[in-house]
Design a protein around this motif. Structure first.
Motif, short mmCIF file in Angstrom:
data_model
loop_
_atom_site.label_atom_id
_atom_site.label_comp_id
_atom_site.label_asym_id
_atom_site.label_seq_id
_atom_site.Cartn_x
_atom_site.Cartn_y
_atom_site.Cartn_z
N ARG A 78 84.69 79.39 83.92
CA ARG A 78 83.43 79.05 83.25
C ARG A 78 83.32 79.66 81.86
NH1 ARG A 78 79.49 76.38 85.92
NH2 ARG A 78 80.12 75.74 88.02
N PHE A 126 69.46 60.25 81.77
CA PHE A 126 70.00 60.96 80.61
C PHE A 126 68.88 61.61 79.80
CE2 PHE A 126 71.60 61.22 76.22
CZ PHE A 126 72.76 61.95 76.43
N GLN A 133 65.73 68.89 82.04
CA GLN A 133 66.59 69.70 82.92
C GLN A 133 67.33 70.79 82.15
OE1 GLN A 133 70.33 69.12 83.33
NE2 GLN A 133 70.70 69.75 85.44
N ILE A 134 67.92 70.46 81.02
CA ILE A 134 68.68 71.47 80.27
C ILE A 134 67.77 72.61 79.78
CG2 ILE A 134 70.00 71.84 78.14
CD1 ILE A 134 71.53 69.24 78.77
N ARG A 137 67.17 75.05 82.53
CA ARG A 137 68.33 75.85 82.99
C ARG A 137 68.81 76.85 81.94
NH1 ARG A 137 73.22 72.83 84.92
NH2 ARG A 137 73.62 74.81 85.94
N TYR A 138 68.49 76.58 80.66
CA TYR A 138 68.99 77.44 79.58
C TYR A 138 67.82 77.80 78.66
CZ TYR A 138 73.33 75.37 81.23
OH TYR A 138 74.37 74.95 82.04
N PHE A 155 75.63 75.99 70.24
CA PHE A 155 76.31 75.55 71.46
C PHE A 155 77.45 74.59 71.13
CE2 PHE A 155 76.40 71.75 74.27
CZ PHE A 155 77.25 72.27 75.24
N TYR A 159 81.22 75.07 72.12
CA TYR A 159 81.81 74.09 73.04
C TYR A 159 83.20 73.65 72.53
CZ TYR A 159 82.61 69.70 75.51
OH TYR A 159 83.18 68.70 76.26
N TYR A 198 71.94 71.30 90.70
CA TYR A 198 71.36 71.52 89.37
C TYR A 198 69.94 70.99 89.17
CZ TYR A 198 76.42 71.89 88.90
OH TYR A 198 77.74 72.20 89.08
N ILE B 8 76.21 54.45 78.67
CA ILE B 8 75.05 54.92 79.42
C ILE B 8 73.78 54.23 78.90
CG2 ILE B 8 73.63 56.96 79.94
CD1 ILE B 8 76.44 56.89 81.29
N TYR B 13 70.04 57.47 74.31
CA TYR B 13 71.50 57.59 74.18
C TYR B 13 71.93 57.04 72.82
CZ TYR B 13 76.24 58.20 75.82
OH TYR B 13 77.53 58.66 75.98
N ASP B 42 80.89 60.24 72.53
CA ASP B 42 81.55 60.60 73.80
C ASP B 42 81.67 62.11 73.94
OD1 ASP B 42 81.87 58.02 74.70
OD2 ASP B 42 83.91 57.79 73.93
N GLU B 43 82.01 62.77 72.86
CA GLU B 43 82.12 64.25 72.91
C GLU B 43 80.76 64.88 73.18
OE1 GLU B 43 85.00 67.00 70.70
OE2 GLU B 43 84.65 65.34 69.32
N LEU B 44 79.75 64.31 72.55
CA LEU B 44 78.39 64.82 72.77
C LEU B 44 78.02 64.67 74.25
CD1 LEU B 44 75.60 65.80 71.63
CD2 LEU B 44 75.03 63.37 71.38
N PHE B 45 78.36 63.53 74.82
CA PHE B 45 78.08 63.30 76.24
C PHE B 45 78.78 64.36 77.10
CE2 PHE B 45 79.35 61.54 80.35
CZ PHE B 45 78.11 61.18 80.88
N ASP B 46 80.06 64.60 76.81
CA ASP B 46 80.80 65.61 77.58
C ASP B 46 80.13 66.99 77.47
OD1 ASP B 46 82.65 63.72 78.30
OD2 ASP B 46 84.12 64.28 76.76
N ALA B 47 79.70 67.32 76.26
CA ALA B 47 79.07 68.64 76.05
C ALA B 47 77.76 68.73 76.83
CB ALA B 47 78.84 68.86 74.56
N ILE B 48 76.98 67.67 76.78
CA ILE B 48 75.69 67.67 77.50
C ILE B 48 75.92 67.77 79.00
CG2 ILE B 48 73.74 66.17 78.12
CD1 ILE B 48 73.61 65.44 75.11
N MET B 49 76.94 67.07 79.49
CA MET B 49 77.20 67.12 80.93
C MET B 49 77.73 68.48 81.36
SD MET B 49 75.95 64.38 81.98
CE MET B 49 76.43 64.25 83.69
N LEU B 50 78.37 69.19 80.44
CA LEU B 50 78.80 70.56 80.76
C LEU B 50 77.56 71.43 81.00
CD1 LEU B 50 81.57 72.47 80.55
CD2 LEU B 50 80.26 73.40 78.66
N LEU B 51 76.53 71.20 80.23
CA LEU B 51 75.29 71.96 80.43
C LEU B 51 74.51 71.47 81.65
CD1 LEU B 51 73.84 72.19 76.78
CD2 LEU B 51 74.94 74.02 78.09
N ALA B 52 74.56 70.17 81.88
CA ALA B 52 73.68 69.59 82.89
C ALA B 52 74.25 69.63 84.30
CB ALA B 52 73.38 68.12 82.52
N ALA B 53 75.56 69.48 84.42
CA ALA B 53 76.12 69.28 85.76
C ALA B 53 77.41 70.06 85.95
CB ALA B 53 76.36 67.78 86.00
N PHE B 54 77.36 71.34 85.57
CA PHE B 54 78.52 72.20 85.77
C PHE B 54 78.05 73.62 85.95
CE2 PHE B 54 81.99 74.87 83.91
CZ PHE B 54 82.93 74.65 84.89
#
Lengths: 392, 54
Positions: A78, A126, A133-134, A137-138, A155, A159, A198, B8, B13, B42-54
């Motif tokens: 992590r 989304f 949600q975010i 959590r943060y 961030f 990242y 989550y 999405i 979005y 796409d990168e922004l989506f990945d970053a957001i999902m790292l915060l949201a669902a990890f």
């Protein structure tokens, strides 16, 4: 042997097991997280915040345990630097005295989403994630607009560094310097697990399936496109490496509830990933025996199951023709038996798991804390598997 | 083959179409502009999902 040849040999071995073909020997894979740091003389703060030390520790494990054929990316350690900047309310690497814990501590998210917010989430998941949600959590995002924007910029920079230094660079070094393939090329979670982990917490989701059945089902469906995109968008198709999917809540559900709530999006996720010629690697926490009929409804020989517990002999007979089984070696045996006892256990495991292929030797748990695996016994067991596990 | 999944659906979005809608003078942008913008989403989506669902 060159590292390139070693890489190809290992990748081919695991790929054959994924496809239920017979490789030269039983492949070995290992789920390693912060244990790699402990083994290399580092604590979890080193692993979570210092990328060169993180890489060094994973490379050392690959070097010292050369019998391993594939290792996971370091996602499980992590991103400590991100949690510090975003002020995570859930993850802690160290206590108030500044002393590192033996393994990462996680407070359950709990009531991140309230029950009356289901319709809002279902209408636009989304948007709900970004707006509500975010920030819940943060703490860094739970601020006035300007501060929130600054935090998001910070961030984003962290990242990029994290992905490059902890994931991409480590993967390249493992491949080039050690000939070690990555076990996974992507990951996701099933919608209902995301909801538990989550949004609603364990207690919340268990109450919701009794009182808000339609909402839970609709929420899982609404979340599905996001979790599918997380799994495979921009990923190169191909059997190996796999797509890692930890399954959290299923074994807490009655089979009837599993069928109603979990199965629809679970099955759809597996089908979509398989359709794109990728391999879902399910981390099947708990004992899945009550759900074997469901497992047998998955696409044949297209899915890998890293199974945590159960009667492996029975499991091989029940679902071994459907999924490639990974696991079976208890860390308790590695740690609390003599070397000879541990080796004998591994040999007996191979005797009934290896026939007809579709088996990958692995420990039953992810390695996190310093005492999760006795290195001497582990090495002896892996050396045994590499020889005893040859297909003749 | 690189896998693509559908975009999405969300009020917020980001999409190149929304960018052009808000900035009509960008309508005839070279293809690389759109492609790089979409890659960054796409990168922004990945970053957001790292915060949201990890």
């Amino acid at each position: 042997m060159s590292k390139e040849k070693l890489f190809k040999e290992r990748a081919a071995r695991v790929t054959k097991a994924f496809k239920h073909e017979i490789p030269d020997r039983v492949p070995i894979a290992m789920m390693i997280e912060t244990w790699a740091g402990h083994y290399s003389g580092y604590d979890i703060v080193d692993s979570g915040y210092d990328y060169p030390k993180l890489r060094e520790s994973f490379l050392k494990v690959a070097e010292d345990f050369e019998e391993i054929d594939a290792m996971p990316p370091a996602f499980g350690v992590r991103p400590g630097n991100i949690y510090a900047a975003t002020q995570s309310r859930e993850y802690s690497y160290y206590g108030e005295d500044g002393k590192p814990y033996a393994s990462l501590q996680h407070l359950e998210a709990g009531n991140v989403m309230t029950t009356d917010e289901y319709p809002e989430f279902i209408a636009d998941p989304f948007k709900f994630i970004v707006e509500k949600q975010i920030p819940r959590r943060y703490a860094a995002f739970d601020k006035p607009e300007l501060e929130k924007n600054l935090a998001f910029t910070q961030f984003a920079l962290l990242y990029k560094t994290y992905i490059q230094e902890a994931i991409v660079k480590l993967g390249e070094q493992l491949a080039v310097e050690k000939g070690m393939p990555s076990l996974f090329k992507g990951s996701t979670e099933m919608p209902m697990d995301v909801f538990m982990d989550y949004f609603r917490g364990f207690k919340g989701i268990i109450i919701d399936i009794k009182k808000r059945k339609e909402n839970v089902i609709a929420a899982c469906e609404a979340l599905f496109p996001l979790m599918l995109k997380k799994a495979i968008h921009n990923v190169e198709s191909g059997i190996f490496p796999g797509i890692f999917i930890p399954l959290h809540i299923p074994t807490y559900l009655r089979p009837k509830d599993f069928e109603t709530f979990y199965w629809p999006t679970f099955k759809k996720m597996i089908d979509c990933i398989v359709e794109k010629d990728c391999t879902p690697v399910l981390f099947m926490e708990g004992n899945w025996e009550p759900y074997y009929d469901f497992i047998n409804d998955l696409p044949k020989k297209k899915v890998v199951g890293m199974v945590e517990s159960g009667d492996f002999k029975k499991m091989k007979a029940a679902i071994g023709d459907t999924i490639c089984i990974m696991g079976g070696m208890p860390v308790d045996v590695i740690n609390h038996s003599t070397r000879d006892e541990a080796v004998k256990y591994a040999e007996e495991l191979i005797d009934f798991m290896a026939p007809n292929g579709g088996y990958i030797f692995a420990l039953d748990k992810v390695l996190l804390s310093p005492n999760d695996a006795n290195p001497e016994n582990l090495k002896a067991v892996l050396q045994t598997v590499a020889k005893y596990g040859e297909y003749k | 083959m690189i896998i693509k999944v559908p975009e999405i659906k969300s009020e917020i979005y980001p999409s190149w179409e929304k960018v052009v809608e808000d900035n009509p003078h960008l309508k005839n942008s070279p293809e690389i502009v759109k492609k790089n913008y979409e890659d960054s989403v796409d990168e922004l989506f990945d970053a957001i999902m790292l915060l949201a669902a990890f």
